[in-house]
Each structure stands twice: as C-alpha cells, then as structure tokens.
Design a protein around this motif. Structure first.
Motif, PDB file in Angstrom:
ATOM      1  N   ALA A 378       0.824  -1.212   0.000  1.00 18.42           N
ATOM      2  CA  ALA A 378       0.000   0.000   0.000  1.00 18.42           C
ATOM      3  C   ALA A 378       0.857   1.260   0.000  1.00 18.42           C
ATOM      4  O   ALA A 378       0.332   2.368  -0.085  1.00 18.42           O
ATOM      5  CB  ALA A 378      -0.920  -0.007   1.218  1.00 18.42           C
ATOM      6  N   CYS A 392      -4.761   0.176  -6.220  1.00 19.86           N
ATOM      7  CA  CYS A 392      -4.673   0.644  -4.836  1.00 19.86           C
ATOM      8  C   CYS A 392      -5.916   0.211  -4.051  1.00 19.86           C
ATOM      9  O   CYS A 392      -5.809  -0.289  -2.934  1.00 19.86           O
ATOM     10  CB  CYS A 392      -4.522   2.167  -4.808  1.00 19.86           C
ATOM     11  SG  CYS A 392      -4.433   2.828  -3.140  1.00 19.86           S
ATOM     12  N   THR A 412       0.352   6.394   1.759  1.00 15.00           N
ATOM     13  CA  THR A 412      -0.263   5.252   1.068  1.00 15.00           C
ATOM     14  C   THR A 412      -0.613   5.632  -0.369  1.00 15.00           C
ATOM     15  O   THR A 412      -0.642   6.806  -0.727  1.00 15.00           O
ATOM     16  CB  THR A 412      -1.560   4.791   1.779  1.00 15.00           C
ATOM     17  OG1 THR A 412      -2.455   5.881   1.820  1.00 15.00           O
ATOM     18  CG2 THR A 412      -1.279   4.282   3.176  1.00 15.00           C
ATOM     19  N   CYS A 413      -0.898   4.604  -1.165  1.00 12.74           N
ATOM     20  CA  CYS A 413      -1.309   4.828  -2.561  1.00 12.74           C
ATOM     21  C   CYS A 413      -2.659   5.545  -2.588  1.00 12.74           C
ATOM     22  O   CYS A 413      -3.360   5.603  -1.577  1.00 12.74           O
ATOM     23  CB  CYS A 413      -1.399   3.477  -3.275  1.00 12.74           C
ATOM     24  SG  CYS A 413      -2.495   2.277  -2.478  1.00 12.74           S
ATOM     25  N   GLY A 415      -6.436   5.698  -3.931  1.00  8.51           N
ATOM     26  CA  GLY A 415      -7.505   4.903  -4.525  1.00  8.51           C
ATOM     27  C   GLY A 415      -8.441   5.771  -5.356  1.00  8.51           C
ATOM     28  O   GLY A 415      -8.262   6.989  -5.452  1.00  8.51           O
TER      29      GLY A 415
END
Ligand SMILES: [Zn+2]
Length: 418
Positions: A378, A392, A412-413, A415
C-alpha cells in the motif's frame, strides 16, 4: 522397491517414445561432454498444456555431462550432511546422443538431473535479473534420492531447501503423478526458499536462537511465557510468508495456478492461486495466529513442527493476493505478464531487504503485524511498485480496519475514491 518400478514405468514410456522418434545412437565411446549442451527434458505445467511434452533445451556451462555438473548445479546421490555441507558422490548420468546432437536420458535419474539443472539455471538467471546481488556465486547443491528416517512423514513425496547446507533435497517419489523432481513449479517454490533464507531467515534464526537461550535463564515465568509466545508467533508468521511467496514464485515460473496438484493432488487444491471474489481482503488475522501458537505451546513439545501444516493457511492468501495483483498490473497497464512478474519479484526482493535492514524481526517484545505484508504494497514509495487507483483499492481491501490504517505511518497509494 515398488516405488522405483512405478517411476520407471512412466519414465520408460516417455523415453522409449523419444528414442523411437529420434533414432538415437548408442553411448559407446563417448568422451565426457562440456560447454553448452542440448538435452531432451519433459517440460510440463502450463495452463494451456497441462501434460508433459518432450522438449530440447540447452544446459549452459556444463563441466561434466557424465555428472550433469556445471556452473549452475552440482548433484549428490543419497547425500549425508556434515558441517553444513552435503557429503557424498555424484550420480552417474546415462544418456545417448541422437543424430541431431541432442542428449537423451537413458534412465529416470538422468532425466531428473537434466530437468533440474535446466530449471535451476533459469531460476538463477531470473535471480540475476531481479538484482545483481542475487546472482549465485557457486553451483547449487542438489541431493537426489535423499534418505530420511522412515518415521519422518516427509521421507517420501517431498522436496526441501536446507539452509544450513544451502541445498535442495529431493526424497523418493512414490505416487503415480508428475514426480516432484521434474515439476518445474515445485522446483521454483523450493528455489525461492533459498532466496528467502539468505535474505531473511539466516539472521532471523540466529536472533531467535540467542533469544531462546536468554529466555531459559529468566526466572520470571510470566515474562518467559510472553517472550516464548512472541517468538513462536513471529516464527509462524514468517514461515507462512515464506511458503506463500514460494508458491507465488512457482506461479511466476510456470504460469500455472495449480502446479502442486500435478505431483501432490491431495495438497494442491487448497493452495490453488485463484482468488475468489468473496475471499478478497481476507487473510489469517493476528488473533488466529496467536490462538494457534498458544495451542501448539500447550499440547506439543515441538511447537514448530506442530505448526507445520498451519503455516500454509497463512501463506495461501498472500500467494493469491500477489498473483491477483500481478495479473491486474499486466492487464490494466497493458504490459506483458512476464514484465509484471519481474516487477513484482523486484518489489518482493526489496521487501526482504527492507525487513532485514529495519530489523523488523529481532524484537522479542513485539509481534509482527499480520497485515504487514499488505501494508508494504500500500506504500509505493517503499515498494517501488506504482499502483493505479484501481490496484490501490484492491490492496486497501486488505487494510480496512481503523486500527490498521492508523498504524501506517508512511504515504499510502491513492484509490479511486480519494
Ligand atoms: Zn515450501
């Protein structure tokens, strides 16, 4: 004895067919062969071609074809082990050269040696593609017809990687399916264990051993129990990850999600690497591992052995996650599957380095997070594996809980809904 006959009958059929087609010449006054050598091997296990096919391949950098030894592999027959190395003599290969200059195995033992040399050579080359640091520096030791005590459940139909001797060991195979020693997926699975051992387990074992020693000297039984629980918890989780990624390695090499069933139908099904929709986001949680470890400590004098079956339960959701993410990356990013697989292998290599560098395994007071693996993916800045919004979202399904999200300290990635 009966075992050998079964193997031979399958084998003779394949090889007599090969000989019929290729009209082989006898081995007579053959001097030992070296260099790059063409041999025939059964290549198995792709999803479109589930049965074995005899194919001509090149064994590179052979020093002696009589022992099928070279830069990549050195074989031992029914080896023993002494001071961390395999002991014993090399098996003698039996083969003939056909009119096209291709060598054909005359017996099952040689067939195994040709096949294993070829796959280990490919896997070693794949290592070098991942990182020059993974390039093997010496031939890989492989033990064939390894004899374990008959009381040992694994004395038949199994293969191991032994870290101490840095060797792959094959025990006799007695079932009527594809023998393990020619199952390219299982060979890749075992080969991955050698990578994991060198990068992660070797120092982890050493640290665990020193903690175990100091635990025994503690007088406070409550602290003692807590540390033991943590030790076995971490060991079990790490063994699970090792098995999961090893299964994934077998898929990378074969593109077959169920290569284990080719040799071991009894075990293959539960480890098949297809991720059903309703299983996305599910994995074995910390509480479950804790309970199982407590049970092992309560009922068994050898908790590690007691947990030997359980570790695959931890591993399989990880293997399926990796296979699914790789497939998505290939399709959505419109890149070849091979390229996506190499990207993923590089991210996993980086993870193993990351775990070791950050000393994540040396702390006796903390338990590893059961979702730590997914957290790594992530965070593309750490994994170096960029994820699309959809990819993601897929990864974040494994990290839904509030508690988990709070413990991710890095970026984090992104989404689709952010
Ligand atoms: Zn394994």
């Amino acid at each position: 004895m009966k075992i050998g006959h079964q193997k031979k009958s399958i084998n003779c059929l394949i090889w007599s067919l090969a000989m019929l087609v290729l009209s082989c010449q006898p081995q007579a006054a053959l001097v030992d062969v070296h260099g790059d050598v063409q041999v025939l091997i059964p290549v198995n296990q792709t999803e479109s071609k589930p049965s074995e096919q005899i194919t001509s391949v090149t064994l590179k950098e052979i020093q002696s074809l009589g022992q099928v030894s070279g830069s990549y592999v050195h074989f031992y027959y029914s080896p023993g082990a002494k001071e961390g190395a395999l002991q014993g003599s090399a098996p003698q290969a039996q083969f003939i050269r056909n009119k096209n200059g291709v060598y054909v195995a005359k017996d099952y033992l040689t067939q195994q040696m040709f096949t294993l040399y070829y796959h280990v050579q490919n896997l070693a080359d794949f290592n070098t593609q991942i990182s020059p640091d993974l390039k093997p520096t010496a031939p890989f030791s492989i033990g064939l017809n390894t004899k374990l005590q008959e009381t040992n459940e694994a004395s038949q139909n199994n293969a191991f990687y032994d870290g101490e001797s840095n060797a792959l060991l094959f025990v006799p195979y007695s079932l009527k399916n594809t023998p393990i020693a020619i199952n390219s997926g299982i060979i890749a699975h075992e080969f991955f264990h050698s990578v994991f051992y060198k990068l992660v387990l070797k120092s982890f074992h050493a640290k665990q051993q020193s903690i175990f020693q100091s635990v025994d000297e503690l007088t406070d039984s409550e602290t003692q129990e807590k540390i033991k629980n943590n030790l076995y918890y971490n060991q079990t989780y790490i063994r699970g990850i090792n098995e999961g990624v090893a299964d994934f390695w077998g898929w990378i090499y074969t593109n077959n999600v169920d290569y284990i069933s080719l040799s071991l139908p009894e075990f293959g099904g539960s480890r098949k690497m297809t991720l059903d929709k309703d299983l996305v986001g599910l994995f074995i949680e910390q509480q479950d591992i804790e309970n199982k470890v407590k049970e092992a400590l309560r009922v068994s004098s050898n908790p590690s052995e007691y947990l030997s079956g359980y570790i695959y339960k931890i591993g399989t959701p990880h293997a399926r996650f990796l296979k699914e993410l790789t497939t998505r990356i290939s399709i959505e990013n419109k890149i070849a599957l091979k390229e996506a697989q190499l990207m993923m292998a590089k991210a996993l290599y980086k993870m193993m380095i990351f775990v070791e560098k950050n000393n994540l395994l040396s702390n006796q007071d903390t338990k590893l997070e059961a979702d730590g693996f997914f957290k790594y993916f992530a965070q593309p800045e750490i994994s170096d594996l960029p994820l699309s919004a959809a990819q993601c979202d897929f990864v974040m399904k494994y990290l839904r809980s509030e508690k988990t999200l709070k413990t991710i300290t890095g970026k984090t990635c992104k989404g689709a809904n952010e």
